[in-house]
Design a protein around this motif. Structure first.
Motif, mmCIF file in Angstrom:
data_model
loop_
_atom_site.group_PDB
_atom_site.id
_atom_site.type_symbol
_atom_site.label_atom_id
_atom_site.label_comp_id
_atom_site.label_asym_id
_atom_site.label_seq_id
_atom_site.Cartn_x
_atom_site.Cartn_y
_atom_site.Cartn_z
ATOM 1 N N ASP A 96 38.005 8.645 33.515
ATOM 2 C CA ASP A 96 39.425 8.721 33.841
ATOM 3 C C ASP A 96 39.981 7.303 33.846
ATOM 4 O OD1 ASP A 96 38.710 7.560 36.322
ATOM 5 O OD2 ASP A 96 38.631 9.507 37.315
ATOM 6 N N ASP A 97 41.274 7.162 34.159
ATOM 7 C CA ASP A 97 41.903 5.846 34.098
ATOM 8 C C ASP A 97 41.305 4.845 35.092
ATOM 9 O OD1 ASP A 97 43.444 6.973 32.134
ATOM 10 O OD2 ASP A 97 45.326 6.899 33.244
ATOM 11 N N CYS A 98 40.817 5.329 36.239
ATOM 12 C CA CYS A 98 40.141 4.430 37.185
ATOM 13 C C CYS A 98 38.837 3.908 36.594
ATOM 14 C CB CYS A 98 39.864 5.139 38.510
ATOM 15 S SG CYS A 98 41.318 5.322 39.540
ATOM 16 N N HIS A 99 38.113 4.782 35.929
ATOM 17 C CA HIS A 99 36.860 4.361 35.294
ATOM 18 C C HIS A 99 37.138 3.299 34.234
ATOM 19 C CE1 HIS A 99 33.212 5.201 32.614
ATOM 20 N NE2 HIS A 99 32.800 4.498 33.651
ATOM 21 N N ARG A 142 48.355 2.807 33.584
ATOM 22 C CA ARG A 142 48.561 4.240 33.426
ATOM 23 C C ARG A 142 48.372 4.918 34.779
ATOM 24 N NH1 ARG A 142 46.067 6.717 27.973
ATOM 25 N NH2 ARG A 142 44.308 7.160 29.318
ATOM 26 N N LYS A 143 47.411 5.813 34.949
ATOM 27 C CA LYS A 143 47.210 6.477 36.239
ATOM 28 C C LYS A 143 46.130 5.809 37.086
ATOM 29 C CE LYS A 143 48.786 11.081 35.032
ATOM 30 N NZ LYS A 143 48.500 12.514 35.152
ATOM 31 N N GLY A 144 45.527 4.759 36.571
ATOM 32 C CA GLY A 144 44.488 4.063 37.314
ATOM 33 C C GLY A 144 45.055 2.926 38.139
ATOM 34 N N SER A 145 44.538 2.787 39.332
ATOM 35 C CA SER A 145 44.966 1.723 40.232
ATOM 36 C C SER A 145 43.727 1.118 40.885
ATOM 37 C CB SER A 145 45.900 2.307 41.294
ATOM 38 O OG SER A 145 46.216 1.345 42.262
#
Length: 166
Positions: A96-99, A142-145
């Protein structure tokens, strides 16, 4: 202090831009050379990784000194590809975007063999700010923080209500 980054380092003298920017930045927090490296690396990441083909890139750098808190804030914002987007473009698998952020500040690199691209710059500044200076860093792509405070790395997956334009 707020400034639009030059369209590309080729069309302008990127070194002069960074030098002029640093001349107007209070470098008492972290020291001149550490801050120059951080600002230069953040700007270079925009040039090296954010470009979307056939679309002009808008990117800005902002800094503000909060002397009462002994804090210097430096922000770089662009409307480019994003870290997950770069991985997708490079056919790199991620969960995912966090990864993708975890991979981006790790030792994984998507850089090509061009003169300017060095690889692992984001990892270096994350460690310099967080671990070296006990500072704080927030990366949103994007959706990762990713929030880094000192040596603590905390990842958050944002939902659509936190994404601009939704």
């Amino acid at each position: 202090m707020f400034s639009k980054l030059p369209i590309s380092r080729i069309k302008s003298d990127e070194i002069d831009f960074i030098t002029c920017y640093m001349d107007n930045l209070d470098s008492g927090y972290g020291g001149y050379f550490s801050l120059r490296h951080i600002v230069s690396e953040l700007a270079n990441n925009v040039y090296d990784h954010a470009k979307i083909e056939n679309r002009p890139l808008q990117s800005y750098i902002y800094s503000k000194l909060y002397s009462e808190y002994e804090k210097l804030e430096v922000s770089v914002v662009d409307d480019g590809l994003s870290i997950p987007g770069l991985f997708e473009k490079s056919n790199v698998d991620f969960v995912d975007d966090c990864h993708s952020l975890e991979m981006g500040i790790g030792t994984f690199s998507t850089v090509s063999d061009t003169f300017y691209e060095r690889g692992n710059g984001l990892r270096t500044i994350a460690r310099l700010i967080g671990e070296g200076n006990g500072g704080e860093l927030l990366i949103i792509s994007r959706k990762g923080s990713l929030h880094i405070l000192g040596g603590n790395y905390n990842y958050y997956l944002l939902d659509d209500e936190h994404i601009m334009g939704h």
